[in-house]
Motif scaffolding. Structure first.
Motif, short mmCIF file in Angstrom:
data_model
loop_
_atom_site.label_atom_id
_atom_site.label_comp_id
_atom_site.label_asym_id
_atom_site.label_seq_id
_atom_site.Cartn_x
_atom_site.Cartn_y
_atom_site.Cartn_z
N UNK A 1 21.91 -14.60 16.34
CA UNK A 1 21.15 -16.36 16.24
C UNK A 1 19.88 -16.09 15.07
N UNK A 2 18.63 -15.18 15.51
CA UNK A 2 17.98 -15.60 15.05
C UNK A 2 17.67 -14.97 13.47
N UNK A 3 18.75 -13.84 13.41
CA UNK A 3 18.94 -13.59 12.19
C UNK A 3 19.86 -14.04 10.98
N UNK A 4 21.12 -14.66 11.60
CA UNK A 4 22.14 -15.34 11.10
C UNK A 4 22.07 -16.44 10.97
N UNK A 5 22.22 -17.94 12.25
CA UNK A 5 22.48 -18.91 11.82
C UNK A 5 21.15 -19.60 11.64
N UNK B 1 22.58 -4.58 10.31
CA UNK B 1 21.55 -5.55 9.16
C UNK B 1 22.45 -5.72 7.96
N UNK B 2 23.09 -4.87 7.76
CA UNK B 2 24.97 -4.42 7.21
C UNK B 2 25.62 -6.82 7.63
N UNK B 3 25.54 -6.47 9.05
CA UNK B 3 26.24 -8.27 9.09
C UNK B 3 25.35 -9.02 8.74
N UNK B 4 23.95 -8.66 9.69
CA UNK B 4 23.45 -9.69 8.96
C UNK B 4 23.44 -10.71 6.76
N UNK B 5 23.13 -8.78 6.76
CA UNK B 5 23.37 -9.36 4.77
C UNK B 5 24.86 -9.76 4.86
N UNK B 6 25.83 -9.23 5.61
CA UNK B 6 26.26 -10.39 4.81
C UNK B 6 26.78 -11.80 5.19
N UNK C 1 -7.04 -18.56 19.59
CA UNK C 1 -6.10 -17.77 18.91
C UNK C 1 -6.49 -17.82 17.15
N UNK C 2 -5.03 -17.19 16.87
CA UNK C 2 -5.24 -15.71 15.55
C UNK C 2 -5.67 -17.09 15.09
N UNK C 3 -5.88 -16.28 13.29
CA UNK C 3 -5.33 -17.87 12.26
C UNK C 3 -4.27 -17.72 12.38
N UNK C 4 -4.06 -19.19 11.59
CA UNK C 4 -2.09 -19.75 11.87
C UNK C 4 -1.50 -18.79 12.86
N UNK C 5 -0.97 -19.84 13.61
CA UNK C 5 -1.13 -18.89 14.98
C UNK C 5 0.61 -18.94 14.38
N UNK C 6 1.97 -18.15 15.10
CA UNK C 6 3.50 -18.36 14.03
C UNK C 6 3.62 -20.26 15.91
N UNK C 7 4.53 -20.56 14.33
CA UNK C 7 4.48 -21.21 15.21
C UNK C 7 5.73 -21.60 16.33
N UNK C 8 6.58 -20.58 16.27
CA UNK C 8 7.91 -19.70 16.63
C UNK C 8 7.91 -18.26 16.60
N UNK C 9 8.81 -17.32 17.04
CA UNK C 9 8.28 -16.18 16.63
C UNK C 9 9.84 -15.85 15.03
N UNK C 10 9.67 -16.37 14.83
CA UNK C 10 10.72 -16.83 13.35
C UNK C 10 9.53 -17.05 12.37
N UNK C 11 8.73 -17.52 12.72
CA UNK C 11 7.46 -17.63 11.02
C UNK C 11 6.82 -16.42 11.88
N UNK C 12 6.14 -15.52 10.63
CA UNK C 12 5.08 -15.13 11.22
C UNK C 12 3.61 -15.10 10.34
N UNK C 13 3.05 -14.73 11.07
CA UNK C 13 1.98 -15.33 10.59
C UNK C 13 1.21 -14.74 8.96
N UNK C 14 1.30 -16.10 7.92
CA UNK C 14 1.22 -15.45 6.07
C UNK C 14 -0.21 -15.09 6.13
N UNK D 1 13.76 -22.71 7.19
CA UNK D 1 13.03 -21.66 8.63
C UNK D 1 13.09 -19.32 7.39
N UNK D 2 11.71 -19.73 7.29
CA UNK D 2 11.94 -18.34 6.90
C UNK D 2 11.90 -17.51 7.42
#
Ligand code: ADP
Ligand code: MG
Length: 447
Positions: A203-207, A230-235, A98-111, A176-177
Motif C-alpha cells: 500500500x505504501x509503495x504502490x497505491x 521492487x520489481x512489482x513496485x516498479x511495474x 522535535x527534529x528539524x522538519x519532522x516527517x508528516x508521516x513516514x512516507x515523507x522524509x526529513x529533506x 505523495x513523495x
C-alpha cells in the motif's frame, strides 16, 4: 542525543585536546535543532559566555559538517542540574524537542534543507544529471521515467534526489513523495515479511505513492526477495504513470547481482551520470560552501583545496570545514601552509588511492596488455592506443605533471605525453567508441 549533535561532537573530539574536550564540550547539552539553529545548554552563564566567545566558529563548523549544511549555534543558559532532573522525572517538559522538519508521516522524509537545486553548482561533469533531474521535478512522469542517476560516491546524487523532492513538493504539496534508500527498502521488505505486513508495505509503495525516489538502488543487488518486491513496485508505479527516480553507484549493466528484468527496466527512461567535477566546478562548490558557512576563504586556498581533492565533493567540503576549524582553533589565518598542514593526512590517503601505477594496471587489464608494454616503446596500435588512454587518465585523475607521467611511462618525453593526451581528448569528442571506453575505465577507478 541528537544524531547531528553527536556527529558534531565526534568531529570536535578529534580536533581538540582531551582536556579541552572534557572541559568545554562535554558539558554542553543538546536542547534542540530547528529552523537551522542548533541549541545547546550550559548551567553557568560565565561558562556559556566563554564557550560562545571562543568556540562558536568551531561549533558552527562541526555542526555544519555533521548536518551537511549551514547551522547556527546558540548557547543558552539553562536550569541547574538538580532542577533539570526534577523536571525530567515529573513530566514531559524536558522531552527531546522535535527534529528539524519532522516527517508528516513516514512516507515523507526529513529533506535536507540545503539539498536544493539552487545550492547545486552546475558544471560539465554534472550538467546532464542536473538538467534531467530538474526536468523530471518540473514535469513528474512526463519527461523520463525512470530517471536513473549514477556516479561515484560524494558526487551529489543524494543532493539531486532531495532537490527533486523539494521541487515537486513546492510545486504541488499534495504529491505523495516517497524517498527511501535501497538499504531502508530492504529493511522494510524484511520487516514486512517477518510481521506478515506485506499488504501494508505494498500500500505504501504502490497505491500510496505518487513519486518514488530510491537512493543507492544498487544495494538491492543479490537480494532476491527485495528485488522481486521492487520489481512489482516498479511495474505498478510505472504503469500508473508515477515518476520513479533511482540513484546508483554504477551503470545498470555494471551492477553485479542485479536481476536482468530490473536491469532492463532501469534503462527504460533516461540514464544520467555524474562525474567528478572539473577544477573550476570544484572551486565554485567550495566558494559556495564557504559563503554559506561564513568561512572567509581566500581564492588561492580554494584553488589549493580543489587541486588536491578532486574525486569526491563530500571530501572537498569536509576538508574546508576541517581547515576552517583548524584555523579558528589555532588562531592562525588561512594560508596555504596552514592548509597543507591541516590536510596532510587527507591528501596522503587520496594520493595513495590513485596513482599513475594503479591507472596503468587498470588500463593494462582492461585492454589485456602488459603494464610493461604501456611503459615500453612499441608503436603498434594494440599497444599505443591503451598507452594514450592511460596517459590521458593519469593526467586527468592524478596530480602528476606531463614530464612526471612521461617519466613513469618508461622515460618518455613530455611532448609525447601531451600529444597522446590531446589525441584522446579529441577522440572523446568525435568518436563515441573511445568516449565509452574512457568512461567505462573511469567508472572502474577506485573512489
Ligand atoms: P552522493 O549521494 O553522490 O554520495 P551527496 O549528494 O551526498 O553525494 O553529496 C555529497 C556532498 O557534496 C553534499 O554535501 C552535497 O551537497 C555536496 N555536493 C555534491 N555535488 C555538489 C554540487 N554540484 N554543488 C554543490 N554541492 C554539491
Ligand atoms: Mg548518496
Amino acid at each position: 542525543m541528537n544524531a547531528i549533535w553527536q556527529a558534531a561532537l565526534e568531529s570536535i573530539r578529534s580536533r581538540v585536546t582531551g582536556e579541552n574536550f572534557a572541559t568545554y564540550f562535554e558539558p554542553l547539552r543538546f536542547v534542540g535543532l530547528d529552523a537551522g539553529v542548533l541549541r545547546l545548554e550550559v548551567d553557568d552563564p560565565f561558562f556559556g559566555d566563554w564557550v560562545r566567545d571562543h568556540y562558536t566558529d568551531l561549533l558552527r563548523a562541526a555542526a555544519a559538517h555533521a548536518a551537511g549544511g549551514e547551522l547556527d549555534v546558540e548557547i543558552v543558559v539553562g536550569a541547574p542540574a538538580p532542577l533539570r532532573q526534577a523536571i525530567a522525572v515529573t513530566g514531559p517538559v524536558a522531552e527531546a524537542p522535535p527534529e528539524p522538519r519532522p516527517a508528516a508521516d513516514d512516507s515523507q522524509f526529513p529533506l535536507n534543507p540545503f539539498y536544493r537545486f539552487e545550492n547545486f553548482v552546475v558544471g560539465p561533469s554534472n550538467q546532464f544529471a542536473h538538467a534531467a533531474s530538474e526536468s523530471v521535478a518540473n514535469q513528474p512522469a512526463r519527461a523520463y521515467n525512470p530517471l536513473f542517476i549514477y556516479g561515484g560516491t560524494g558526487l551529489g546524487k543524494t543532493h539531486l534526489l532531495h532537490a527533486i523532492a523539494h521541487r515537486i513538493l513546492e510545486r504541488d504539496p499534495s504529491q505523495r513523495v516517497t524517498y527511501v534508500s535501497g538499504e531502508e527498502f530492504t529493511n522494510q521488505v524484511v520487516k514486512g515479511i517477518s510481521r506478515q505486513e506485506m499488504d501494508k508495505f505494498r500500500e505504501r509503495y504502490r497505491a500510496g505513492c505518487d513519486v518514488l525516489l530510491v537512493d543507492d538502488v544498487h544495494v538491492l543487488a543479490g537480494r532476491e526477495r527485495t528485488q522481486e518486491e521492487f520489481f512489482y513496485t516498479f511495474n505498478a508505479l510505472h504503469a500508473a504513470q508515477k515518476q520513479i527516480v533511482l540513484t546508483s553507484d554504477k551503470f545498470p549493466q555494471e551492477i553485479p547481482g542485479l536481476e536482468e528484468r530490473l536491469r532492463s527496466r532501469f534503462q527504460w527512461g533516461l540514464i544520467a551520470d555524474i562525474k567528478a567535477p572539473e577544477l573550476e566546478t570544484r572551486v565554485a562548490i567550495l566558494k559556495r560552501k564557504a559563503e554559506r558557512d561564513r568561512i572567509d576563504l581566500p581564492d588561492e586556498i580554494a584553488f589549493f583545496l580543489a587541486q588536491n581533492i578532486w574525486r569526491n565533493v563530500r571530501a572537498l567540503e569536509g576538508a574546508l570545514i576541517q581547515l576552517a576549524a583548524y584555523a579558528s582553533l589555532t588562531g592562525r589565518p588561512l594560508t596555504q601552509g596552514l592548509a597543507r598542514e591541516a590536510l596532510r593526512y587527507l591528501l596522503e590517503s587520496q594520493d595513495k588511492a590513485l596513482t599513475v601505477e594503479s591507472i596503468q594496471k587498470l588500463v593494462a587489464e582492461h585492454f589485456d596488455v602488459k603494464v610493461a608494454d604501456l611503459r615500453g616503446q612499441r608503436r603498434h596500435r594494440v599497444i599505443a592506443h591503451p598507452r594514450s588512454i592511460a596517459m590521458y587518465l593519469c593526467r586527468k585523475h592524478t596530480q602528476a605533471s606531463f614530464p612526471q607521467i612521461g617519466e613513469r611511462f618508461g622515460g618518455k618525453d613530455h611532448s609525447t605525453v601531451i600529444a597522446a593526451v590531446r589525441k584522446v581528448e579529441k577522440a572523446i569528442g568525435s568518436d563515441p567508441a573511445v568516449r565509452n571506453e574512457v568512461e567505462a575505465l573511469e567508472r572502474k577507478l577506485p573512489r
